[in-house]
Design an enzyme around this catalytic site. Structure first.
Site, PDB file in Angstrom:
ATOM      1  N   LYS A 167       6.111 -38.955  -2.021  1.00  0.00           N
ATOM      2  CA  LYS A 167       5.835 -39.916  -0.955  1.00  0.00           C
ATOM      3  C   LYS A 167       6.499 -41.236  -1.335  1.00  0.00           C
ATOM      4  O   LYS A 167       6.149 -41.850  -2.340  1.00  0.00           O
ATOM      5  CB  LYS A 167       4.348 -40.115  -0.757  1.00  0.00           C
ATOM      6  CG  LYS A 167       4.050 -41.099   0.374  1.00  0.00           C
ATOM      7  CD  LYS A 167       2.650 -41.659   0.303  1.00  0.00           C
ATOM      8  CE  LYS A 167       2.544 -42.862   1.229  1.00  0.00           C
ATOM      9  NZ  LYS A 167       1.276 -43.592   1.052  1.00  0.00           N
ATOM     10  N   GLY A 255      -4.363 -47.673   7.160  1.00  0.00           N
ATOM     11  CA  GLY A 255      -5.059 -48.418   8.194  1.00  0.00           C
ATOM     12  C   GLY A 255      -6.205 -47.709   8.866  1.00  0.00           C
ATOM     13  O   GLY A 255      -6.957 -48.317   9.624  1.00  0.00           O
TER      14      GLY A 255
END
Length: 325
Positions: A167, A255
């Site tokens: 990632k 988020g």
């Protein structure tokens, strides 16, 4: 001779019977149905039906609805669409329990310098989150340049014995933790050329997302809101545009605050959601991990079902025909 079983080539001996193939596949006595060259073959004929070169068998069985709603990532099939991180938990035991409750198959870990003075008996994260059970996803959290991100990925590959899936995130500053998209492009190009399978964190800009896909990233991960903010999806129409124009998996990253946020991401058509703080910072992380799992599943089912159209005015649920007044 060569035959075809469920669309795949398979060698079998001359004069093999259908029952022989069933036995080789470990399906003897199982509840199955077989089609031979597009014709249903009664099970009473399995023992007598001799196969010819080029014959095509389709073998089916029953599964629970939705159980094969999987997605592909770097050539691997995953059934869980919830990816989780390993930071911010109070201890490794809570980490383990929360990840188990989440049902996640992909777990992301940060690559950091080892503590030289660490107690030799102190447990290691990879002792708790076994690579035999989970796909370990090294990330470049804390990197602010393409150079640092690439170095980190190469160290992660060495740590995990040649593991190619990473990632990538290259941050712009320590206050917003927004991605530095220009540096992310550079790092992504270098890593793809170096043979990595790159899942990339970016902002919710459809143009940036498409560019990263074109560079060769195997998945694009737009933020829902700033990392660790818990604000939920701030720009759902941007996410929707990214999803509609993508040819690689799109996973919301950063988020998410609660299960309804995860469900909304899935209702938009995202392939998955990666989260850490939303679970680890909850009052009960293990229960929240379970809630997130259910939110992901509910949102995915709602997306597949297709929601009703929005209407400006009311529409009665009950028919008005037959009213007695």
């Amino acid at each position: 001779m060569m035959i075809y079983v469920n669309g795949e080539n398979r060698d079998c001996a001359e004069n093999s019977r259908v029952a022989d193939v069933v036995a080789e596949l470990g399906l003897t006595g199982k509840k199955i149905a077989i089609e031979l060259n597009k014709e249903i073959l009664p099970f009473q004929q399995y023992d007598t039906q001799v196969l010819q070169a080029g014959d095509r068998l389709e073998i089916v069985h029953a599964i629970g609805g939705g159980q094969d709603d999987s997605f592909m990532l770097a050539g691997v099939k995953y059934h869980s669409r919830l990816l989780v991180g390993t930071g911010k938990y109070k201890d490794l035991e809570e980490t383990r329990l929360a990840i188990e409750a989440s049902g996640a198959q992909i777990v992301t870990v940060a690559i950091r310098r080892t503590n030289i003075g660490q107690n030799p008996g102190e447990p290691n994260l990879l002792d708790v989150i076994s690579p035999d059970k989970y796909t370990i996803l090294p990330n470049t959290a804390g990197c602010y340049t393409a150079e640092d991100a690439v170095r980190t990925c190469r160290l992660g590959r060495e740590l995990l014995g040649g593991h190619k899936l990473v990632k990538l995130e290259v941050l712009a500053d320590q206050i917003t933790l927004f991605p530095d998209v220009a540096e992310t492009y550079i790092a992504a190009e270098l890593l793809v050329k170096d043979g990595f399978d790159v899942m990339v964190y970016t902002n919710d800009d459809p143009i940036a997302a498409k560019r990263l896909e074109e560079i060769g990233c195997v998945a694009v991960m737009p933020l829902a809101a700033p990392i660790g903010s818990g604000l939920g999806i701030r720009n759902p129409y941007n996410i929707l545009t990214i999803v509609e124009n993508a040819k690689v998996p799109i996973l919301v990253d950063a988020g998410v605050g609660t299960a309804s946020d995860a469900a909304i991401a899935m209702e938009l058509g995202c392939d998955g959601v990666l989260m850490n703080t939303a679970i680890a910072a909850a009052k009960n992380p293990i229960l929240m991990a379970s809630a997130m799992r259910k939110g992901i599943e509910a949102g995915r089912e709602a997306f597949l079902a297709g929601r009703m159209p929005r209407k400006r005015f009311a529409s009665a649920s009950s028919p008005i025909d037959g009213l007695f007044f």
